[in-house]
Design an enzyme around this catalytic site. Structure first.
Site, PDB file in Angstrom:
ATOM      1  CG  ASP A 298       2.793   0.375   7.926  1.00 23.54           C
ATOM      2  OD1 ASP A 298       2.442  -0.368   7.000  1.00 23.54           O
ATOM      3  OD2 ASP A 298       1.996   0.816   8.767  1.00 23.54           O
TER       4      ASP A 298
ATOM      5  CD  GLU B  90      -3.132  -1.408   5.172  1.00 22.12           C
ATOM      6  OE1 GLU B  90      -3.215  -2.437   5.873  1.00 22.12           O
ATOM      7  OE2 GLU B  90      -2.650  -0.333   5.592  1.00 22.12           O
ATOM      8  CD  GLU B  91      -1.529   2.358   7.436  1.00 23.07           C
ATOM      9  OE1 GLU B  91      -2.283   1.943   8.340  1.00 23.07           O
ATOM     10  OE2 GLU B  91      -0.330   2.066   7.364  1.00 23.07           O
TER      11      GLU B  91
ATOM     12  CD  GLU C 108       1.069  -3.987   5.893  1.00 19.94           C
ATOM     13  OE1 GLU C 108       1.888  -3.328   6.572  1.00 19.94           O
ATOM     14  OE2 GLU C 108       0.004  -3.510   5.459  1.00 19.94           O
TER      15      GLU C 108
ATOM     16  CG  HIS D 258       0.793   3.135  12.470  1.00 20.17           C
ATOM     17  ND1 HIS D 258      -0.493   2.679  12.698  1.00 20.17           N
ATOM     18  CD2 HIS D 258       1.110   2.724  11.211  1.00 20.17           C
ATOM     19  CE1 HIS D 258      -0.936   2.027  11.630  1.00 20.17           C
ATOM     20  NE2 HIS D 258       0.035   2.040  10.721  1.00 20.17           N
TER      21      HIS D 258
ATOM     22  CG  HIS E 245      -0.368   0.024   2.537  1.00 23.31           C
ATOM     23  ND1 HIS E 245       0.080   1.184   3.150  1.00 23.31           N
ATOM     24  CD2 HIS E 245      -0.146  -0.959   3.445  1.00 23.31           C
ATOM     25  CE1 HIS E 245       0.545   0.915   4.352  1.00 23.31           C
ATOM     26  NE2 HIS E 245       0.426  -0.392   4.563  1.00 23.31           N
TER      27      HIS E 245
ATOM     28  CG  ASP F  22      -2.701   4.187   2.590  1.00 23.46           C
ATOM     29  OD1 ASP F  22      -2.318   3.115   2.103  1.00 23.46           O
ATOM     30  OD2 ASP F  22      -3.543   4.261   3.506  1.00 23.46           O
TER      31      ASP F  22
END
Length: 415
Positions: A130, A166-167, A194, A387, A98, A100
């Site tokens: 990530d 995705e997030e 991931e 994150h 992903h 984003d």
């Protein structure tokens, strides 16, 4: 959401591939380049997608894009064809990532999160683990895959799938999968990159997020019988959810390979009321359900709906206009390991640590398995860094991922 497949959208009219345009030649440089695009989910990812599309086209590849309804975000899917005549595009392996990233708002970063910085053995930047690190390694692999394809030595197609959003609920991948079904492309396997420290994750839990709105009736707090207290009824439902969570933890069908071996329920937010002397007319709370792959949303939804009906009846005896709404805000399916034995065996021979793992967090892997594509999760970096402020990936992890993907590519040169 709508599916639109195109390679000539309006935003691209000013871009023509330039054979002399320089692109990164290693994964570290690719990752630095990708981090420079601020693809926080609330923003468009088209600038990044445009760059990758141009790169792929310069390699002689045809790119397919699927867009969101607003046309400000896109998925990218590209295939390095296989066969003696390089004409086989179905089957093969998908490398999925992903584009984003999560916001940096309120976080204290040591360096600019959108300007990759190397300090010691680590590369820092939002998305470094990530999961732009895996995307960087996959892009770095493409020239070698194209070379094998042109030589007729690639016997299994290699696909690259890059998604948006995705997030915020894995919103982009379903559009890719719907488009592939329309085009008759059915990959054999998928690897979602991931961050797993380059270990093999063979299954993960699903997630469903619900919002509960309890509509009561306002009254002065000295006249409680004239009102219906939304907070009180919300608390009764929350208590029921907590009791149900406790029951889930004692079921006899747990899976010890998960760090939390049973399905979970958790209340996450709550707000309601305006003043202590007013019977509150509205209370909202959210909760999430993280289910083991063999369980479904109905396992918790049916008893919760029954409790909602019971509470609604009680509230409406006092005021017909009151009641409880139960709304689903997010749903990502679990990824099962019931169909990926062959893929596990393939990956086990290519990674340094062949131990199988199962995780509680959700990925797009569940959407691929739901589409009938056996999937595993394997990528550089640690989920513990995702994150956070000063997110990083170890440079050694990128090297390990490069090596893994190279070995994976070589496995596609044998029949």
């Amino acid at each position: 959401m709508v599916v639109t497949t195109s390679t000539t959208t309006d935003y691209q009219t000013d871009r023509q591939p330039k054979p002399t345009e320089a692109y990164p030649h290693n994964s570290v440089d690719w990752l630095s380049h990708l981090i420079s695009f601020d693809t926080v989910s609330r923003y468009s990812n088209l600038a990044l997608i445009k760059q990758v599309q141009t790169y792929c086209e310069q390699l002689g590849l045809s790119v397919d894009l699927t867009f969101n309804q607003a046309q400000d975000k896109a998925n990218l899917f590209v295939t390095v064809a296989a066969g003696e005549h390089a004409d086989i595009s179905t089957g093969g392996l998908v490398l999925s990532g992903h584009t984003d990233v999560v916001p940096v708002d309120g976080q204290q970063w040591t360096s600019d999160p959108f300007n990759a910085t190397i300090r010691g053995s680590r590369l820092y930047g939002r998305g470094s683990c990530d999961m732009k690190g895996f995307i960087a390694c996959a892009l770095n692999l493409l020239p070698a895959a194209v070379k094998l394809s042109k030589a007729g030595k690639l016997h299994r197609p290699i696909h690259l799938a890059l998604s948006f959003d995705e997030e915020v609920g894995c919103l982009g991948a379903p559009l890719i999968l719907a488009d592939l079904a329309t085009r008759g492309i059915k990959p054999d396997y998928c690897i979602v990159g991931e961050p797993t420290n380059m270990t093999m994750v063979v299954a993960h839990k699903g997630i469903a997020v619900y919002r509960c709105r309890v509509h009561g009736k306002s009254a002065h707090s000295s006249l409680t019988t004239q009102g219906v207290n939304s907070i009180s009824y919300a608390s009764r439902l929350i208590g029921f959810v907590d009791d149900l969570a406790e029951k889930l933890s004692h079921r006899n069908d747990s899976d010890a390979l998960f760090d939390v071996p049973y399905s979970t329920l958790s209340v996450g937010t709550i707000q309601g009321g305006t003043a202590t002397n007013i019977v509150p007319n509205l209370c909202e709370f959210t909760f999430d359900y993280r289910n083991l792959p063999h369980m479904t949303q109905e396992d918790i939804l049916l008893p919760i709906q029954a409790k909602v009906a019971e509470l609604n009846a009680q509230m409406q005896l006092r005021a017909p206009e009151t009641g409880i709404e139960l709304l689903q805000e997010e749903s990502v399916p679990a990824m099962t390991d019931s169909t990926n034995d062959e893929l596990q065996q393939l990956v086990a021979a290519l990674v340094e640590d062949s131990k199988r793992h199962k995780v509680a967090y959700a990925t797009e892997g569940g959407q691929f398995t739901n589409a009938g594509i056996p999937t595993i999760i394997c990528g550089p970096g640690s989920i513990e860094q995702a994150h956070k402020a000063d997110e990083y990936v170890e440079l050694a992890e990128l090297e390990r991922c490069d090596g893994f993907l190279q070995r994976l590519l070589e496995s596609c040169t044998s029949v």
